[in-house]
Design a protein around this motif. Sequence first.
Motif, short mmCIF file in Angstrom:
data_model
loop_
_atom_site.label_atom_id
_atom_site.label_comp_id
_atom_site.label_asym_id
_atom_site.label_seq_id
_atom_site.Cartn_x
_atom_site.Cartn_y
_atom_site.Cartn_z
N SER A 161 0.84 -1.19 0.00
CA SER A 161 0.00 0.00 0.00
C SER A 161 0.88 1.25 0.00
N PRO A 162 0.48 2.31 -0.73
CA PRO A 162 1.35 3.48 -0.87
C PRO A 162 1.31 4.46 0.29
N ASP A 163 0.45 4.21 1.29
CA ASP A 163 0.24 5.27 2.28
C ASP A 163 0.65 4.95 3.71
N TYR A 164 1.43 3.89 3.92
CA TYR A 164 2.01 3.74 5.26
C TYR A 164 3.51 3.53 5.22
N ASP A 165 4.04 2.51 4.56
CA ASP A 165 5.50 2.35 4.47
C ASP A 165 6.08 3.26 3.40
N ASP A 166 7.28 3.79 3.66
CA ASP A 166 8.09 4.40 2.62
C ASP A 166 8.73 3.25 1.85
N TRP A 167 8.46 3.16 0.55
CA TRP A 167 8.92 2.01 -0.23
C TRP A 167 10.44 1.90 -0.30
N GLY A 205 8.48 -1.20 8.31
CA GLY A 205 9.16 -0.14 7.62
C GLY A 205 9.04 1.20 8.32
N ILE A 206 9.86 2.14 7.89
CA ILE A 206 9.73 3.53 8.31
C ILE A 206 8.55 4.11 7.54
N ARG A 207 7.68 4.82 8.24
CA ARG A 207 6.44 5.28 7.63
C ARG A 207 6.66 6.50 6.74
N VAL A 208 5.70 6.70 5.85
CA VAL A 208 5.81 7.81 4.90
C VAL A 208 5.81 9.16 5.61
N ASP A 209 6.62 10.07 5.10
CA ASP A 209 6.47 11.47 5.46
C ASP A 209 5.59 12.10 4.38
N GLU A 210 5.41 13.40 4.44
CA GLU A 210 4.50 14.05 3.49
C GLU A 210 5.00 13.93 2.05
N GLU A 211 6.31 13.96 1.86
CA GLU A 211 6.85 13.88 0.50
C GLU A 211 6.70 12.47 -0.07
N ALA A 212 7.05 11.46 0.72
CA ALA A 212 6.92 10.08 0.25
C ALA A 212 5.47 9.71 0.00
N LEU A 213 4.57 10.21 0.85
CA LEU A 213 3.15 9.91 0.67
C LEU A 213 2.65 10.43 -0.68
N LEU A 214 2.93 11.68 -0.98
CA LEU A 214 2.48 12.25 -2.25
C LEU A 214 3.08 11.51 -3.44
N SER A 215 4.36 11.21 -3.37
CA SER A 215 5.04 10.52 -4.46
C SER A 215 4.44 9.13 -4.70
N ALA A 264 -3.74 14.36 7.67
CA ALA A 264 -2.93 14.51 8.89
C ALA A 264 -1.45 14.31 8.59
N VAL A 265 -1.12 13.36 7.72
CA VAL A 265 0.28 13.16 7.34
C VAL A 265 0.80 14.37 6.56
N LEU A 266 0.04 14.81 5.58
CA LEU A 266 0.47 15.93 4.73
C LEU A 266 0.63 17.23 5.52
N GLU A 267 -0.19 17.38 6.56
CA GLU A 267 -0.13 18.60 7.38
C GLU A 267 0.79 18.44 8.59
N ARG A 268 1.52 17.33 8.65
CA ARG A 268 2.51 17.06 9.70
C ARG A 268 1.89 17.05 11.10
N ARG A 269 0.67 16.51 11.19
CA ARG A 269 -0.01 16.42 12.48
C ARG A 269 0.20 15.07 13.15
N LEU A 270 0.90 14.15 12.48
CA LEU A 270 1.18 12.84 13.05
C LEU A 270 2.67 12.68 13.30
#
Length: 338
Positions: free
Chosen positions: A228-234, A257-267, A285-291
């Motif tokens: 899935s594209p929205d939890y692990d950074d690939w 894995g290390i979880r996505v930051d806002e940049e990895a999530l969008l990509s 919440a991820v994109l707005e850095r609230r997590l």
Amino acid sequence: MLTEQKLLPEGYVSAQSLTEVNDAIHLVKLNFEQNLARRLSLKRVSSPLFLESGTGVNDQLNGIEAPVSFQASHIDSEKLEIVHSLAKWKRTALGRYDMAPGTGLVTDMRAIRKDEEVGHLHSIYVDQWDWEQVIDRSERHSNKLHDTVRIIYECMKETETEINRNYPLFSNKLPEHITFVTTQELEDRYPNATPKQREDLIAEQFKAVFIGQIGGALKSGMKHDGRSPDYDDWQLNGDIVVWNPLLQSAFEISSMGIRVDEEALLSQLELAGNMDRIHLNFHRAVLERRLPYSIGGGIGQSRLCMFLLEKAHIGEVQHSVWPKRMRELCELRNVRLL
């Protein structure tokens, strides 16, 4: 079922009574969870069996498996769904519990995956330790990932030692150290093999490997496996895979894995064609850095028990429902399903 018939070992007989199996399962789970919580500074917390649909918090797995859903008569939510895993819920929980960097949580996760293709390794019932640890953004690198993998592997080794001390009929199967390899390195090494064959080859050679960077396309244009594209950074994830001498195959114990930051999530959402998810609560919440930034994963409880207790079928260490033909085959092959 012909494939399953080949996978169940000939002449197999469980060396334990059902009562002994039950006691050994309890020892594996107790010992491993205590070791894991101590080594990673994890606090055991309660976790949900179901979540509200449409929030983006449930795990989409490979993106095609549909969750079991239902409506509750006296709940305002339009639809609830049984969890697939707690990959994203845990990250939101870290914030609610106000966990500090270097600390985290572990849960006794139970799930139903109705679209799972059942077999000797897979069940529609899933039980795993879902864990998550807060990290600083500066720790989003492979050294942090690998150090954490080594700690989890040491916990596996410690549990194996304890099990074999209590049950001398079992043998040591884990090597002293775990080996690290990426999916691209596997493709380069075995270009004519399938991803599953590559895992078998590398696991047989090293006995315990961490196969990293799962989810994105390889140089060949193919993926090693879906993620899935929205939890692990690939680029910062992977699976702990061991060699199972009874089954003569690679055997996955954990995905993490290390979880996505806002940049990895969008990509990754763009690469996966899932940009519609950016409007969901979790993704905002991820994109707005609230997590919190975090690392986490799931460790299969039944998988670890099956491996350490040298069982041929996952149904020997967990209760589930199986096709009639599989039950008949297991009876013929001395496999006692719970």
